[in-house]
Enzyme design. Structure first.
Site, PDB file in Angstrom:
ATOM      1  N   GLY A   1     114.022  29.645  59.477  1.00  0.00           N
ATOM      2  CA  GLY A   1     115.169  30.845  59.432  1.00  0.00           C
ATOM      3  C   GLY A   1     114.323  31.820  60.052  1.00  0.00           C
ATOM      4  O   GLY A   1     113.231  32.228  59.595  1.00  0.00           O
TER       5      GLY A   1
ATOM      6  N   ALA B   1     113.675  35.025  57.659  1.00  0.00           N
ATOM      7  CA  ALA B   1     112.702  34.496  56.840  1.00  0.00           C
ATOM      8  C   ALA B   1     111.455  34.537  57.230  1.00  0.00           C
ATOM      9  O   ALA B   1     110.274  35.084  56.694  1.00  0.00           O
ATOM     10  CB  ALA B   1     113.195  33.435  55.938  1.00  0.00           C
TER      11      ALA B   1
ATOM     12  N   SER C   1      99.557  32.136  65.581  1.00  0.00           N
ATOM     13  CA  SER C   1     100.281  31.118  64.875  1.00  0.00           C
ATOM     14  C   SER C   1     100.428  29.963  65.570  1.00  0.00           C
ATOM     15  O   SER C   1     100.730  28.764  64.958  1.00  0.00           O
ATOM     16  CB  SER C   1     101.689  31.848  64.639  1.00  0.00           C
ATOM     17  OG  SER C   1     102.340  31.793  65.816  1.00  0.00           O
TER      18      SER C   1
ATOM     19  N   SER D   1     101.538  28.703  59.435  1.00  0.00           N
ATOM     20  CA  SER D   1     100.711  28.732  60.586  1.00  0.00           C
ATOM     21  C   SER D   1     100.336  30.204  60.654  1.00  0.00           C
ATOM     22  O   SER D   1      99.450  30.616  61.495  1.00  0.00           O
ATOM     23  CB  SER D   1     101.162  28.195  61.819  1.00  0.00           C
ATOM     24  OG  SER D   1     102.369  29.078  62.241  1.00  0.00           O
TER      25      SER D   1
ATOM     26  N   ASP E   1     100.897  23.912  67.651  1.00  0.00           N
ATOM     27  CA  ASP E   1     102.151  23.919  67.289  1.00  0.00           C
ATOM     28  C   ASP E   1     102.802  25.361  67.811  1.00  0.00           C
ATOM     29  O   ASP E   1     102.514  26.170  66.958  1.00  0.00           O
ATOM     30  CB  ASP E   1     102.376  23.408  66.024  1.00  0.00           C
ATOM     31  CG  ASP E   1     103.992  23.530  65.620  1.00  0.00           C
ATOM     32  OD1 ASP E   1     104.658  23.636  66.418  1.00  0.00           O
ATOM     33  OD2 ASP E   1     103.972  23.056  64.529  1.00  0.00           O
TER      34      ASP E   1
ATOM     35  N   ASP F   1     108.788  34.474  65.750  1.00  0.00           N
ATOM     36  CA  ASP F   1     109.157  34.766  64.646  1.00  0.00           C
ATOM     37  C   ASP F   1     107.771  35.702  64.173  1.00  0.00           C
ATOM     38  O   ASP F   1     108.007  36.989  63.787  1.00  0.00           O
ATOM     39  CB  ASP F   1     109.517  34.008  63.586  1.00  0.00           C
ATOM     40  CG  ASP F   1     111.023  33.570  64.038  1.00  0.00           C
ATOM     41  OD1 ASP F   1     111.534  34.146  64.462  1.00  0.00           O
ATOM     42  OD2 ASP F   1     111.140  32.355  63.372  1.00  0.00           O
TER      43      ASP F   1
END
Ligand code: ADP
Length: 298
Positions: free
Chosen positions: A29, A32, A267, A276, A231, A237
């Site tokens: 999300g 979040a 991240s 991460s 990744d 975000d």
């Protein structure tokens, strides 16, 4: 949202049943994730939202709380599931994703107005498009009333209501979101032009190229860190949440952008999303290597 990732050699066809190779579940999300990085970097974060009246809802709420986020504005919603994203990934890394918003879409403007009454006026009010625009607009209208800076991450891509755009101070999008909103590719000229047309400050993230932003006076270009990428899930975000934290702390936009790019890049060096995200000490170290380039050159 809960991400449910099923790995398989190849996707099943219509009516076919196949055996997959692995399964992972994680907290996701956009809101979040952004709340978690902002809190991890020392921000005081209150979350307003809805989860389902189910096991996932309790787990999502507990996870936010464990990450230092105030969850008194997160409400369980009878009759709705929590937001779930079943994701299939094949051996080439290609994916197919279903988003089931569930309770997220039950968040109303009235809910938000009720919840923000109890929250201290914030430095920044941050929203995304995984909740109804009406709810985010109510939060931003409150933000404007109490003197907050409003930051909208217009993701996933969607047309913005006039009311939401008018109450947005900073709009953050990635390149494909920019292109779908503006109708042309990300260039310095287009970004400046869009910021003026929409009457807001604008940041476009550029993946491995970092980010470009303008407050309609200056244009800021910040290169990404040269990192070994493992990744990239959740990098956007990490960027948005750390940018919001820095703006709330009173940083200049150029410095907030620098922090955001560094957090996004760090991240990508680890698997997963929230897991991460970097800790402050790592961010402070990495920031030493980045300086913003001010000026119109892309
Ligand atoms: P989204 O994930 O929303 O599409 P981007 O791909 O633009 O967002 O990435 C957001 C931020 O994450 C970038 O501004 C950058 O800081 C970092 N980032 C993403 N991909 C890379 C990469 N390959 N190398 C270094 N940093 C990256």
């Amino acid at each position: 949202m809960i991400d449910q990732i099923a790995y398989c050699d190849a996707f099943p066809r219509d009516g076919e049943t196949l055996v997959g190779s692995a399964f992972e579940q994680g907290f996701g999300g956009k809101g979040a994730n952004q709340a978690v990085i902002a809190a991890r970097l020392g921000g005081t974060v209150s979350f307003v939202g809805r989860v389902g009246d189910d096991q996932y809802g309790a787990e999502i709420t507990a996870n936010l709380a464990a990450n230092g986020v105030d969850v008194s504005g997160v409400k369980a919603t009878p009759g709705h599931s929590s937001g779930i994203a079943p994701i299939w990934v094949d051996r080439t890394g290609a994916n197919r994703i279903l988003i089931i918003p569930g309770a997220n879409h039950a968040l109303s403007g009235a809910d938000v107005e009720h919840q923000v009454e109890r929250i201290e006026p914030a430095g920044v009010v941050l929203g995304q498009l995984e909740a109804p625009q009406e709810a985010t607009t109510a939060a931003f209208a409150w933000g404007r009333r109490v003197g907050s800076t409003t930051v909208l991450n217009a993701a996933p891509a969607a047309e913005l209501s006039m009311d939401l755009r008018r109450t947005t101070d900073w709009l953050i999008v990635n390149e494909s979101e920019f292109e779908s909103l503006w109708g042309a590719p990300t260039t310095v000229e287009h970004v400046e032009h869009a910021a003026h047309r929409w009457n807001l400050s604008l940041v476009v993230t550029l993946g491995a190229e970092g980010a470009i932003g303008t407050d309609r006076r200056d244009v800021f270009r910040v290169p990404a860190l040269a990192v070994d990428v493992v990744d990239t899930t959740g990098a956007g975000d990490a960027f948005v949440g750390s940018f919001a934290m820095a703006m709330a702390a009173g940083w200049a936009p150029a410095d907030a952008l620098r922090l955001a790019v560094v957090c996004g890049s760090l991240s990508t060096t680890r698997p997963g999303t929230q897991s991460s995200y970097p800790r402050p000490a790592e961010v402070v170290d990495a920031l030493k290597g980045v300086s913003p380039e001010k000026g119109p050159q892309a």
